[in-house]
Design a protein around this motif. Structure first.
Motif, PDB file in Angstrom:
ATOM      1  N   LYS A 242       0.854  -1.187   0.000  1.00 28.17           N
ATOM      2  CA  LYS A 242       0.000   0.000   0.000  1.00 28.17           C
ATOM      3  C   LYS A 242       0.892   1.240   0.000  1.00 28.17           C
ATOM      4  N   SER A 243       0.530   2.204  -0.819  1.00 27.81           N
ATOM      5  CA  SER A 243       1.288   3.459  -0.854  1.00 27.81           C
ATOM      6  C   SER A 243       0.992   4.274   0.402  1.00 27.81           C
ATOM      7  N   LYS A 244       2.004   5.005   0.852  1.00 24.91           N
ATOM      8  CA  LYS A 244       1.845   5.804   2.060  1.00 24.91           C
ATOM      9  C   LYS A 244       2.632   7.100   1.917  1.00 24.91           C
ATOM     10  N   GLN A 245       2.301   8.045   2.764  1.00 28.27           N
ATOM     11  CA  GLN A 245       2.996   9.316   2.824  1.00 28.27           C
ATOM     12  C   GLN A 245       3.464   9.546   4.249  1.00 28.27           C
ATOM     13  N   GLU A 250       7.070  12.749   2.480  1.00 34.89           N
ATOM     14  CA  GLU A 250       7.654  11.854   1.472  1.00 34.89           C
ATOM     15  C   GLU A 250       6.630  10.805   1.063  1.00 34.89           C
ATOM     16  N   PHE A 251       6.446  10.632  -0.244  1.00 38.49           N
ATOM     17  CA  PHE A 251       5.507   9.645  -0.766  1.00 38.49           C
ATOM     18  C   PHE A 251       6.260   8.358  -1.102  1.00 38.49           C
ATOM     19  N   ILE A 252       5.810   7.252  -0.517  1.00 39.86           N
ATOM     20  CA  ILE A 252       6.440   5.946  -0.727  1.00 39.86           C
ATOM     21  C   ILE A 252       5.457   5.070  -1.495  1.00 39.86           C
TER      22      ILE A 252
END
Length: 422
Positions: A242-245, A250-252
């Motif tokens: 899952k993408s996270k910030q 910072e966006f991962i």
């Protein structure tokens, strides 16, 4: 008259321009009012349904393509692994080409030796001792190269002791031929014995489910082995993609988070004889702690499960993978039992392996359920303290009443003294 003609020409030009633009401006489809109202809704619904791109496909293959790889020389430094990873058609093509090129190369050298020595000019001369007997052209040199490298030895063409350069070439070809045989045969053996096909007999359930187990909300999926030969030291892992910030902004993309499927209790080490249901308890450490039934379809996440172990027949490590997206996670369902006891043995019905049935499950998240449970326990846990508070309040009220009585008495005494003075 001139003005009339000019006005007529202007009107004709305007009419021509309108005729030219008419296909764009006039001829438009007229839809009913209901259709015009429903059209934007349908478009919005289609736009709202965003397709989740899988990180790992259902068959276990990773949906990642490596592009703009400039350091391609690294593939050549590990040429053995590169050949093993190639597809079968390319692997067989390289296998045939390597042997053909080596036979042609050494056959050309044998022909050059015979040509430079003059053996071609003395074909059939019994008084001449050639480097290789019965070598009369390039074709015969090519056949002698094949016989030498494959150690066939038909006995018709044979090297003589009057050719030292031929003896050296024979040694070089024998050594290089052995290296080529070891490399290519080893590559083919590893290619054939790869455990990828064994992983295809390890199956995962089509859907994952969320329901109550032992009073706790759990995420579950089922795994099974179709073969009678077991997977030795089988273990299972799960990852949440899952993408996270971060807090710093910072966006991962595609962040990986571990999902505990029994690491601390040892439940992740499986004895995979019959299908097993793998359970993940949704607690405070779980990434699903705050996700409810209504919120689950809105999440863009993917669960990747990895089952690995050693193949009993070959001893090689085998790994099977699968994934579940939000649309494949069923809230409020359980898996249908597949194991039954027959006369003297247990039977597994794989027709029901992927089947589920609905069960009573709260629609709240695990966090909300924990808060509800804590609220239900508040009167019991706070009963002693509440009684102490009640006693303290009663004591303060009594003290205030006593203080008021004392003040009233003091006031009466003061009044009497004033009266006596008067």
């Amino acid at each position: 008259v001139c003005l009339f003609l000019m006005a007529a020409n202007v009107l004709e030009e305007d009419s021509m321009e309108q005729d030219i633009e008419s296909p764009v401006t006039i001829h438009q489809p007229k839809l009913p009012k209901q259709a015009r109202e429903d059209l934007p809704k349908n478009i919005n619904k289609e736009c709202a349904k965003r397709k989740i791109q899988r990180y790992v496909r259902k068959d276990g293959k990773c949906n990642v393509h490596h592009g703009n790889v400039r350091e391609t020389y690294r593939y050549l430094t590990d040429i053995f692994t590169t050949l093993v990873d190639l597809k079968w058609r390319f692997n067989l093509l390289i296998f045939v080409m390597v042997y053909t090129v080596t036979w042609l190369f050494f056959g050309m050298i044998w022909w050059l030796i015979a040509y430079m020595r003059g053996d071609m000019d003395h074909i059939g001369d019994s008084t001449w001792t050639p480097c290789v007997s019965n070598l009369n052209g390039f074709v015969s040199a090519f056949l002698f190269s094949i016989e030498t490298e494959t150690t066939i030895g038909y006995g018709y063409r044979v090297i003589t002791d009057k050719c030292p350069e031929g003896i050296i070439l024979l040694l070089v070809q024998s050594v290089l031929g052995s290296i080529v045989n070891a490399f290519m045969v080893g590559c083919m053996f590893v290619k054939i014995s790869q455990p990828k096909k064994r992983a295809e007999t390890l199956v995962f359930s089509t859907n994952a489910v969320i329901s109550m187990r032992d009073g706790k909300l759990c995420l579950m999926f089922r795994v099974g082995d179709l073969r009678n030969s077991h997977i030795v030291e089988a273990s299972i892992r799960a990852k949440l993609i899952k993408s996270k910030q971060t807090k710093e902004g910072e966006f991962i993309p595609l962040n990986q988070t571990d999902i505990n499927v029994g690491y601390y209790t040892g439940d992740d080490r499986l004895f995979l004889v019959s299908p097993l249901i793998i359970s993940h308890e949704i607690n405070q450490q779980s990434p699903f702690w705050e996700i409810s039934k209504a919120q689950l379809p809105k999440e863009e996440l993917e669960i990747v499960v990895i089952l690995e172990g050693m193949v009993e027949a070959t001893g090689m490590t085998c790994q099977a993978r699968s994934s579940y997206i939000t649309s494949e996670i069923l809230w409020g369902y359980r898996f249908t039992p597949v194991l039954t006891l027959e006369d003297g043995f247990y039977e597994v019905d794989y027709n029901s392996f992927h089947e589920t049935y609905e069960t009573n499950t709260p629609v709240y998240s695990a966090k909300e359920l924990a808060e509800m449970a804590s609220r239900a326990k508040l009167p019991l846990t706070w009963s002693v303290s509440s009684k102490l508070d009640q006693h303290a309040e009663l004591e303060t009220e009594e003290e205030e009443k006593n203080q008021e009585d004392q003040n009233e008495r003091n006031g009466d005494v003061a009044n009497l003294e004033n009266e006596s003075k008067v």
